[in-house]
Scaffold this motif. Structure first.
Motif, PDB file in Angstrom:
ATOM      1  N   VAL A  16       1.030  -1.160  -0.037  1.00  0.00           N
ATOM      2  CA  VAL A  16      -0.064  -0.042   0.096  1.00  0.00           C
ATOM      3  C   VAL A  16       0.815   1.222  -0.105  1.00  0.00           C
ATOM      4  N   LEU A  17       1.956   1.069   0.812  1.00  0.00           N
ATOM      5  CA  LEU A  17       2.822   2.327   0.856  1.00  0.00           C
ATOM      6  C   LEU A  17       4.149   1.835   0.635  1.00  0.00           C
ATOM      7  N   GLN A  18       5.303   2.389  -0.144  1.00  0.00           N
ATOM      8  CA  GLN A  18       6.472   2.083  -0.458  1.00  0.00           C
ATOM      9  C   GLN A  18       7.446   3.239  -0.214  1.00  0.00           C
ATOM     10  N   ASP A  19       8.073   3.115   0.543  1.00  0.00           N
ATOM     11  CA  ASP A  19       9.508   4.203   0.839  1.00  0.00           C
ATOM     12  C   ASP A  19       8.856   5.508   0.931  1.00  0.00           C
ATOM     13  N   VAL A  20       7.932   5.963   1.742  1.00  0.00           N
ATOM     14  CA  VAL A  20       7.447   7.262   1.932  1.00  0.00           C
ATOM     15  C   VAL A  20       8.085   8.153   3.114  1.00  0.00           C
ATOM     16  N   ASN A  21       8.733   9.089   2.379  1.00  0.00           N
ATOM     17  CA  ASN A  21       9.340  10.225   3.080  1.00  0.00           C
ATOM     18  C   ASN A  21       8.489  11.416   3.086  1.00  0.00           C
ATOM     19  N   LEU A  22       8.380  11.917   4.361  1.00  0.00           N
ATOM     20  CA  LEU A  22       7.400  13.192   4.402  1.00  0.00           C
ATOM     21  C   LEU A  22       8.026  13.859   5.767  1.00  0.00           C
ATOM     22  N   ARG A  23       7.986  15.217   5.701  1.00  0.00           N
ATOM     23  CA  ARG A  23       8.120  16.100   6.682  1.00  0.00           C
ATOM     24  C   ARG A  23       7.415  17.172   6.891  1.00  0.00           C
ATOM     25  N   VAL A  24       6.336  17.181   7.849  1.00  0.00           N
ATOM     26  CA  VAL A  24       5.522  18.212   8.105  1.00  0.00           C
ATOM     27  C   VAL A  24       6.028  19.220   9.012  1.00  0.00           C
ATOM     28  N   PRO A  25       6.367  20.470   8.720  1.00  0.00           N
ATOM     29  CA  PRO A  25       6.811  21.281   9.364  1.00  0.00           C
ATOM     30  C   PRO A  25       6.013  21.919  10.556  1.00  0.00           C
ATOM     31  N   LYS A  26       6.605  22.369  11.771  1.00  0.00           N
ATOM     32  CA  LYS A  26       5.775  22.894  12.839  1.00  0.00           C
ATOM     33  C   LYS A  26       5.406  24.347  12.215  1.00  0.00           C
ATOM     34  N   GLY A  27       4.232  24.491  12.644  1.00  0.00           N
ATOM     35  CA  GLY A  27       3.324  26.005  12.319  1.00  0.00           C
ATOM     36  C   GLY A  27       2.900  25.825  10.820  1.00  0.00           C
ATOM     37  N   GLU A 218       2.723  23.816   1.932  1.00  0.00           N
ATOM     38  CA  GLU A 218       3.336  22.713   1.300  1.00  0.00           C
ATOM     39  C   GLU A 218       2.274  21.483   0.960  1.00  0.00           C
ATOM     40  N   ILE A 219       2.466  20.898  -0.235  1.00  0.00           N
ATOM     41  CA  ILE A 219       1.729  19.870  -0.601  1.00  0.00           C
ATOM     42  C   ILE A 219       2.847  18.671  -1.103  1.00  0.00           C
ATOM     43  N   ALA A 220       2.519  17.327  -0.641  1.00  0.00           N
ATOM     44  CA  ALA A 220       3.095  16.152  -1.131  1.00  0.00           C
ATOM     45  C   ALA A 220       1.924  15.402  -1.741  1.00  0.00           C
ATOM     46  N   VAL A 221       2.285  14.768  -2.948  1.00  0.00           N
ATOM     47  CA  VAL A 221       1.378  13.916  -3.935  1.00  0.00           C
ATOM     48  C   VAL A 221       1.876  12.537  -3.868  1.00  0.00           C
ATOM     49  N   LEU A 222       0.875  11.624  -3.553  1.00  0.00           N
ATOM     50  CA  LEU A 222       0.930  10.171  -3.458  1.00  0.00           C
ATOM     51  C   LEU A 222       0.493   9.616  -4.640  1.00  0.00           C
ATOM     52  N   ASN A 223       0.979   8.522  -5.171  1.00  0.00           N
ATOM     53  CA  ASN A 223       0.385   7.823  -6.194  1.00  0.00           C
ATOM     54  C   ASN A 223       0.949   6.544  -6.231  1.00  0.00           C
ATOM     55  N   PHE A 224       0.191   5.530  -6.031  1.00  0.00           N
ATOM     56  CA  PHE A 224       0.271   4.178  -6.065  1.00  0.00           C
ATOM     57  C   PHE A 224       1.539   3.716  -4.696  1.00  0.00           C
ATOM     58  N   GLY A 225       1.065   4.534  -3.783  1.00  0.00           N
ATOM     59  CA  GLY A 225       1.897   4.342  -2.467  1.00  0.00           C
ATOM     60  C   GLY A 225       3.284   4.951  -2.515  1.00  0.00           C
ATOM     61  N   ARG A 226       3.675   5.790  -3.509  1.00  0.00           N
ATOM     62  CA  ARG A 226       4.801   6.374  -3.414  1.00  0.00           C
ATOM     63  C   ARG A 226       4.546   7.917  -3.748  1.00  0.00           C
ATOM     64  N   ILE A 227       5.383   8.737  -2.888  1.00  0.00           N
ATOM     65  CA  ILE A 227       5.493  10.387  -3.174  1.00  0.00           C
ATOM     66  C   ILE A 227       6.043  10.665  -4.349  1.00  0.00           C
ATOM     67  N   ILE A 228       5.316  11.085  -5.384  1.00  0.00           N
ATOM     68  CA  ILE A 228       5.922  11.529  -6.601  1.00  0.00           C
ATOM     69  C   ILE A 228       6.254  12.847  -6.854  1.00  0.00           C
ATOM     70  N   ALA A 229       5.991  13.884  -5.722  1.00  0.00           N
ATOM     71  CA  ALA A 229       6.102  15.131  -5.804  1.00  0.00           C
ATOM     72  C   ALA A 229       5.957  16.000  -4.619  1.00  0.00           C
ATOM     73  N   HIS A 230       6.651  16.962  -4.223  1.00  0.00           N
ATOM     74  CA  HIS A 230       6.508  17.465  -2.871  1.00  0.00           C
ATOM     75  C   HIS A 230       6.938  19.198  -3.430  1.00  0.00           C
ATOM     76  N   GLY A 231       6.121  19.952  -3.048  1.00  0.00           N
ATOM     77  CA  GLY A 231       6.446  21.424  -3.099  1.00  0.00           C
ATOM     78  C   GLY A 231       5.424  22.425  -2.671  1.00  0.00           C
ATOM     79  N   GLN A 232       5.475  23.632  -3.200  1.00  0.00           N
ATOM     80  CA  GLN A 232       4.502  24.622  -2.847  1.00  0.00           C
ATOM     81  C   GLN A 232       3.457  24.324  -3.799  1.00  0.00           C
ATOM     82  N   PRO A 233       2.264  24.959  -3.730  1.00  0.00           N
ATOM     83  CA  PRO A 233       1.029  24.654  -4.414  1.00  0.00           C
ATOM     84  C   PRO A 233       1.376  25.077  -5.805  1.00  0.00           C
TER      85      PRO A 233
END
Length: 260
Positions: A16-27, A218-233
Motif C-alpha cells: 500500500v505504501l512504499q518508501d514514503v518520506n514526509l516532513r510536516v514542518p511546525k506551524g 506545502e503539498i505532497a502527492v501520493l500515487n500508487f503508494g509512493r510520493i511523486i512530488a513535494h513542494g509549494q502549491p
C-alpha cells in the motif's frame, strides 16, 4: 514536527505504501493529495497508531511512534478527524467536546462517585474550554443541542472542535470539506487558517484541489503508494507527473493542462 522516514505498509502481498518520506514542518498547513486508492488515509492511520508500519519509522518531535497505541500518540500531541464523521450523535455538542478533554483531567473514580470538589472544578474547566472551542467553530449557540440535529458541515466542525479539545500540537484532517457546499468550504478554510494562527500545525488530506491549493503552504502527492512530488502549491499545480497521475496523461485531450 512529524516525519515519515522510508515508511512502507503491506497487507499480505499488497504494498500500500512504499518508501514514503514526509516532513510536516511546525506551524505549517501541509497537504497530502493523490488519486483514490493512493494510500493517503493509510498514512494517517499509521501516524495515529491505528495501523503499524511494515518498515521505516514515524516520529513526532523526533520520538519514534513505532508500537505505540493511539491513546499514547494522542498524549504526544497529535489528534485527527476521520473521512467518515465519528461523533457521539446522542450527546450534546458541549459533551462531545468535553469528551476530547478527558485525557487532561486528573480525578479518579472516587472523585466522580463522591462528587468531590476537585472533580467538579476540573469538569467546570473542561466545559468552559469546550464552549470556547465551539465558539471557534461557530457552534456555541447550539452547545446544548444533540449532535444528531446538526447539518453535515456542522458535524464536521464539531469533530474538529473535539479533536482540538485533546490539546494537540498537530491536527490531522481527513477530507475536512467532503460533502460541504462552496460557502461552507470557504468558511472552513478561514477557520483552519485561524487554528494555525493560534499555534497549531495542520496536516490534511483532501480531494478538493481548489481548497488544497488555496490553503496549504506545502503539498505532497501520493500515487500508487509512493510520493511523486513535494513542494509549494504553484509547483505542484504545474508538475507534469502530478497532472498525469491525478488528472490523466498529458497527451489526453480530456486532461487539463494544469490543476485548478
Amino acid at each position: 514536527m512529524l516525519e515519515f522516514d522510508s515508511v512502507s505498509k503491506s497487507f499480505g502481498g499488497l504494498h500500500v505504501l512504499q518508501d514514503v518520506n514526509l516532513r510536516v514542518p511546525k506551524g505549517s498547513i501541509f497537504g497530502l493529495i493523490g488519486p483514490n486508492g493512493a494510500g493517503k488515509t493509510t498514512v494517517f492511520n499509521l501516524a495515529t497508531g491505528l495501523l503499524q508500519a511494515s518498515g521505516g519509522d514515524i516520529r513526532i518531535h523526533g520520538q519514534s511512534l513505532r508500537g505505540l497505541p493511539p491513546h499514547q500518540i494522542t498524549r504526544l500531541g497529535m489528534a485527527r478527524t476521520f473521512q467518515n464523521i465519528r461523533i457521539f450523535k446522542e450527546m450534546s455538542l458541549l459533551d462531545n467536546v468535553v469528551v476530547g478533554s478527558h485525557r487532561h483531567l486528573h480525578y479518579g473514580l472516587g472523585g466522580i462517585l463522591l462528587n468531590l470538589t476537585g472533580f467538579r472544578a476540573q469538569e467546570q474547566q473542561a466545559r468552559e474550554q469546550a464552549l470556547e472551542l465551539l465558539r471557534w467553530m461557530r457552534l456555541e449557540h447550539k452547545a446544548d443541542e444533540m449532535a444528531d440535529n446538526l447539518s453535515y458541515g456542522e458535524q464536521r466542525r464539531l469533530e474538529i472542535a473535539r479533536a482540538l479539545a485533546t490539546q494537540p500540537e498537530l491536527l490531522l484532517l481527513d477530507e475536512p470539506v467532503a460533502g460541504m457546499n462552496a460557502s461552507e468550504k470557504q468558511e472552513l478554510m478561514q477557520e483552519i487558517r485561524q487554528i494555525r494562527e493560534r499555534g497549531y500545525s495542520i496536516f490534511l488530506i483532501e480531494h478538493d484541489m481548489r481548497f488544497v491549493m488555496g490553503l496549504c503552504d506545502e503539498i505532497a502527492v501520493l500515487n500508487f503508494g509512493r510520493i511523486i512530488a513535494h513542494g509549494q502549491p504553484e509547483a505542484i499545480r504545474t508538475n507534469p507527473d502530478v497532472i498525469e497521475a491525478y488528472l490523466g496523461r498529458e497527451d489526453d485531450d480530456t486532461a487539463p493542462e494544469v490543476l485548478p
